[in-house]
Design an enzyme around this catalytic site. Structure first.
Site, PDB file in Angstrom:
ATOM      1  N   GLY A 153      38.396  67.644  69.343  1.00  0.00           N
ATOM      2  CA  GLY A 153      37.170  68.324  69.761  1.00  0.00           C
ATOM      3  C   GLY A 153      37.045  69.678  69.096  1.00  0.00           C
ATOM      4  O   GLY A 153      37.479  69.885  67.954  1.00  0.00           O
ATOM      5  N   SER A 154      36.494  70.615  69.847  1.00  0.00           N
ATOM      6  CA  SER A 154      36.153  71.920  69.263  1.00  0.00           C
ATOM      7  C   SER A 154      37.358  72.752  68.865  1.00  0.00           C
ATOM      8  O   SER A 154      37.211  73.721  68.108  1.00  0.00           O
ATOM      9  CB  SER A 154      35.317  72.728  70.251  1.00  0.00           C
ATOM     10  OG  SER A 154      34.189  71.976  70.624  1.00  0.00           O
ATOM     11  N   THR A 155      38.563  72.383  69.384  1.00  0.00           N
ATOM     12  CA  THR A 155      39.719  73.185  68.958  1.00  0.00           C
ATOM     13  C   THR A 155      39.906  73.072  67.450  1.00  0.00           C
ATOM     14  O   THR A 155      40.476  73.961  66.825  1.00  0.00           O
ATOM     15  CB  THR A 155      41.011  72.721  69.663  1.00  0.00           C
ATOM     16  OG1 THR A 155      41.197  71.322  69.427  1.00  0.00           O
ATOM     17  CG2 THR A 155      40.942  72.963  71.161  1.00  0.00           C
ATOM     18  N   LYS A 168      37.681  73.398  65.309  1.00  0.00           N
ATOM     19  CA  LYS A 168      36.843  74.368  64.606  1.00  0.00           C
ATOM     20  C   LYS A 168      37.663  75.532  64.056  1.00  0.00           C
ATOM     21  O   LYS A 168      37.247  76.220  63.105  1.00  0.00           O
ATOM     22  CB  LYS A 168      35.738  74.893  65.528  1.00  0.00           C
ATOM     23  CG  LYS A 168      34.661  73.827  65.787  1.00  0.00           C
ATOM     24  CD  LYS A 168      33.685  74.252  66.848  1.00  0.00           C
ATOM     25  CE  LYS A 168      32.730  73.099  67.160  1.00  0.00           C
ATOM     26  NZ  LYS A 168      32.133  73.250  68.501  1.00  0.00           N
TER      27      LYS A 168
END
Lengths: 525, 441
Positions: free
Chosen positions: A217-219, A221
């Protein structure tokens, strides 16, 4: 008659010579093959016939030891006083099922069979000397206990390590199992217990912290941001990405939206703080491009197996195939009929667009085929905390002799250079900002400098559920970060960007508190 | 009689007797030291302490050794000096292994305690035989009694007193006494065959008629009978082999060797086809890995055990030979291979070869056909029996459940082998004192 008696004598000599030849075959020529034959349980019996050393945590808690037993076949069995708490790290030694984890990796050291241990013992052949080795882990029982308590009975994993050395401080996956049930001497009961663990749909035997991959997920990014800082002209405060609710990938593909169809934009610090999907999709696909994204992800350790000292760690994945090169970005951004020789109209010039650049846009926000172990995500945080360097993660610091002296020590060693120190600096500041003002606020601990990044990896929408993630680091105000953490809570109901912050961040906070010995403030009321 | 023989025979018996006994005493002292050291090491190996009963054990062993040596000095002073020490060495190593397999060398397991009693009984049988048989050839007059007795002993387990143990009906239980009559039958049969072939052999040597094949046919029938009815492959093979060898030595007709081999092969093949237990033995010999947990289990475990030993062995008490079923009896050779290595198994091999060599030398020196044939028969019994079981354990031939002479646990076997030894030594003594000897050529 005598002639025949002599012939008989020669016949006996021939018979016994053939017997002698066969003895040589069994006891010398093929002996090694027989000794290592899979059906030969003598090596196993030998292991169980002798004492093994203890396995200790860094703070001296015994997690595995040998106790003498009164059994016809073997003299010792293994017991695990801490039950399931270290099962995935320490493993177990089972008569029926073999050895796993550290019990397997350090089998010779524990049993005192390693060369130096034996060699030393030759000197005092006639003294009853204990040659077994004690394994000292880097894991701290206070941190591990905090991880166990904070995760509770939710499926998930917690990995904490010291970014400066690669020493793993805590590594926990729920559900775990009680290794005592597998190290017993009642073969039928052990096999039954093993079977029921195998049949459990939650797979308690699997150390998901380093043996299972999840959508990050966004980790993820953080990796995209690192690639942007390292390989493009993007800085923390410029350029400013347009505030929008949708990103249309090139050359084609389904549009990428923000959580809850919200709009977001701004400079890199800002888009990281609010975890803006549209901005990071654009950064990955149109600024960084396939080559630099793959290179950076691999510099962080993706697509290779981490050098963990527990067997069977798995590699995290980042897709590498984006199809054929189509054209440079400016061809798409500008007029399609524009003169290909004309200078680029974009600040970053002509980032190449490939057939599957849409996949790259998804991968840049941790979707599509990006998958990471919790250990890998902890290493991402560790790299940012440690000036871009990833130290080799390890759980054993020392093998100790019975008299307390050290046979072997495992110090820090460099595994990867992930990003430049400058980029690491910028990202560290950005993560501190996220923990102070963004989605990772619930990681914050008074008196420490904490940085973090949450993630919510959507699994499905009916009903909506997702993995809640947080990665981060913490350290004293006057020094570098001393702990890097990754937490995943699997398949949580809901799918808002808040899930990671509300579910996973408090667990990371509890682990950080335990590491620095800071008690949680008393609940008001 | 040759000149050399005459000269040797002319030496006064008392003087001639001293030399071999001095050699024997030296060997016995050496063997006592070896067995003592082995016993102590086995104790240290298993329990890391010197056994508390080392003293009584030593006294008992040295007492027996001294007693039997003195008895030989009195009863057969001129006999061959290496036969007895070799038997004592095998017996001693066997005893140490049995005590060690019992797990507690210090305390002495039941089997070890019993084996020490059987050793005493065996040595009693040895001395009694020397005492009761002053002249071996006097036994020839009882040939038919011995023949009938041998057959009777072989058949005894088939009567209601017989007991079936581990699938073979070879035990007899009369009151509190259990024994294997087959062990004694083989001695009676050796005496009978030798006596019978003194005349018959000479006849057949000169002219061979069809009716002369009746005895070998009868022996074959009896042996197949034993194999079928008592399921005792080993004894059947052993007695038949001894008979064929004696026929050949007595008649000089090599055809008996071929005929014997053919008959044995035929009998074996029929048994293989008809009887499941024989088929299992053959199958597990050809490919034990086909069924490693059941029929191949013993032989595979024995192989692992011997491989574990390697060249020098794990050391007494340091191995794990009780993984092999019947390690005290049929598979004691594997236990020795594990803890004493190739060096130990080779030593056992050499001890048997020395026994065979001494036995055949007695046969060579004998002047009368009866003694010649008897010495050949008894030596063949020892040599073939040891070969059958050792070769079975290392999978050279199919495994048959018989004991390793002097080494395996077992009262009947130990007593009967000591009687065999006594008969050989008696003949040897007679040759050297009465001048009844051919010079060895």
């Amino acid at each position: 008659m005598n002639r025949r008696i002599r012939s008989l004598g020669i016949a006996f000599i021939v018979l016994y010579t053939v017997l002698f030849a066969q003895l040589n075959r069994v006891q010398f020529v093929q002996a090694e093959a027989y000794r290592t034959n899979a059906a030969n349980i003598r090596p196993l019996l030998r292991e169980f016939g002798q004492e093994r050393g203890d396995i200790l945590t860094a703070d001296g808690v015994v997690v595995a030891s040998s106790v003498p037993v009164d059994d016809g076949q073997v003299d010792f069995r293994r017991v695990y006083p801490t039950g399931d708490r270290y099962a995935h790290v320490v493993g177990f030694q089972s008569f029926n099922q073999g050895a796993f984890g550290l019990e397997r990796e350090f089998n010779d050291r524990l049993a005192g069979a390693a060369f130096e241990q034996q060699f030393e013992s030759v000197k005092d052949l006639f003294r009853d000397r204990d040659t077994t080795g004690t394994i000292v882990m880097t894991l701290r029982d206070d941190i591990q206990q905090a991880a166990v308590a904070a995760l509770g009975e939710r499926n998930g994993s917690v990995v904490a390590l010291d970014p400066r050395t690669g020493e793993v401080l805590a590594m926990w996956t729920y559900p775990s199992f009680d290794p005592n049930r597998l190290s017993g001497l009642d073969g039928a009961a052990v096999n039954e217990a093993y079977r029921s663990l195998l049949d459990d749909p939650d797979d308690p035997l699997l150390a998901k912290s380093f043996r299972e991959v999840f959508f990050p997920g966004s980790t993820f990014k953080l990796v995209t941001a690192a690639a942007a800082l390292d390989t493009t002209s993007i800085g923390p405060e410029s350029p400013v990405f347009p505030t929008t609710d949708v990103y249309e990938p090139l050359p084609s593909g389904s549009p990428i939206r923000n959580f809850g169809n919200s709009t977001c934009g701004g400079d890199l610090r800002e888009v990281l703080r609010v975890s803006c999907n549209t901005a990071f999709a654009e950064i990955g696909a149109e600024w960084v491009g396939p080559d630099a994204m793959v290179r950076t992800a691999e510099n962080f350790g993706f697509n290779s197996t981490p050098p963990l000292d527990i067997p069977n760690a798995v590699a995290s994945r980042f897709p590498t195939d984006y199809g054929a090169y189509l054209a440079d970005l400016d061809v798409y951004r500008g007029d399609h009929d524009a003169d290909p020789e004309a200078p680029s109209i974009l600040p970053n010039g002509g980032t190449p667009i490939h057939e599957n650049s849409a996949i790259l846009a998804q991968a840049s926000i941790g979707q599509n085929d990006v998958k990471a172990t919790p250990l890998q995500m902890a290493l991402v945080a560790a790299a940012i905390a440690n000036e871009g360097l990833i130290m080799a993660p390890h759980v054993v610091s020392e093998v100790r002799a019975a008299d307390g002296s050290s046979y072997e020590e495992f110090g820090p060693s460099l595994w990867r250079v992930a990003i430049s120190p400058t980029s690491a600096d910028v990202l560290r500041e950005a993560m501190i900002n996220v923990a102070e003002n963004g989605t990772a606020r619930r990681m914050q601990v008074d008196g420490l400098v904490v940085g973090g990044k949450t993630g919510t990896a959507q699994l499905g929408s009916d009903p909506p559920n997702s993995h809640a993630w947080v990665v981060g680091f913490a350290g004293p105000p006057d020094g570098p970060p001393e702990i890097a953490v990754a937490v995943i809570v699997e398949a949580q109901p809901g799918a808002s960007e808040q899930t990671g912050g509300s579910v996973a961040a408090p667990i990371a906070q509890a682990v950080i508190r335990a590491a620095f010995g800071i008690d949680a403030p008393a609940e008001p009321g | 009689m040759t000149a050399v023989g005459a000269r040797r025979g002319g030496v006064r018996p008392e003087i001639a007797a001293r030399r071999p006994r001095r050699v024997e005493l030296g060997l016995i002292v050496l063997i006592a030291i070896i067995v003592m050291a082995a016993y102590g090491l086995a104790s240290l190996g298993t329990s890391a302490s010197v056994p508390g009963n080392l003293g009584p054990f030593l006294a008992w062993m040295l007492g027996l050794f001294f007693f039997v040596h003195v008895a030989v000095r009195r009863l057969a002073p001129a006999a061959d000096p290496v036969l007895l020490p070799m038997a004592l060495l095998l017996n001693g190593i066997g005893y140490v292994m049995i005590a060690r397999l019992g797990g507690d060398v210090a305390g002495g397991s039941d089997l070890a305690g019993l084996q020490s009693v059987w050793t005493a009984v065996g040595i009693g049988g040895f001395v009694s035989t020397l005492l009761l048989v002053p002249r071996v050839r006097s036994l020839a007059q009882y040939q038919y009694l011995l023949g009938l007795g041998g057959i009777g002993l072989l058949a005894l387990p088939l009567l209601p007193v017989g007991v079936e143990i581990n699938g073979a009906r070879i035990w007899v239980s009369i009151g509190p006494v259990n024994f294997q009559p087959g062990e004694f039958a083989k001695i009676a049969l050796a005496l009978f065959f030798a006596a019978y072939l003194v005349d018959a052999g000479e006849l057949i040597k000169n002219r061979l008629e069809l009716r002369d094949l009746v005895p070998i046919a009868a022996a074959w029938g009896a042996s197949v009978g034993v194999m079928v009815l008592e399921r005792d492959l080993g004894s059947s093979m052993l007695v038949f082999a001894m008979f064929v060898v004696l026929m050949w030595v007595a008649t000089a007709r090599t055809m008996f060797l071929g005929l014997g081999a053919a008959l044995f092969a035929a009998g074996g093949f029929v048994a293989f086809r008809l009887f499941a237990h024989v088929e299992r033995r053959i199958d597990s010999w050809l490919d034990p890995w086909a069924d490693p947990r059941d029929s191949g289990f013993q032989i595979i475990q024995a192989t692992f055990s011997m491989a574990e030993g390697g060249l020098a062995g794990t050391g007494l008490g340091r191995g794990d030979p009780d993984r092999v079923p019947f390690a005290e009896t049929d598979f004691i050779f594997a236990a020795i291979g594990e803890e004493l290595g190739l060096a130990g198994t080779t030593a056992i091999l050499m001890a048997f070869l020395i026994l065979i060599g001494s036995g055949l030398r007695i046969a060579l020196r004998a002047t009368r056909p009866f003694e010649k044939l008897l010495a050949v028969g008894l030596t063949t019994l020892l040599g073939i029996q040891a070969f059958i079981i050792m070769a079975g354990v290392v999978r050279l031939i199919p495994l048959t459940g018989i004991t390793l002479p002097f080494v395996s646990y077992g009262g009947s076997a130990l007593v009967s082998n000591y009687v065999v030894l006594a008969l050989l030594m008696r003949m040897s003594h007679e040759q050297r004192t009465t001048g009844d000897a051919e010079a060895p050529r």
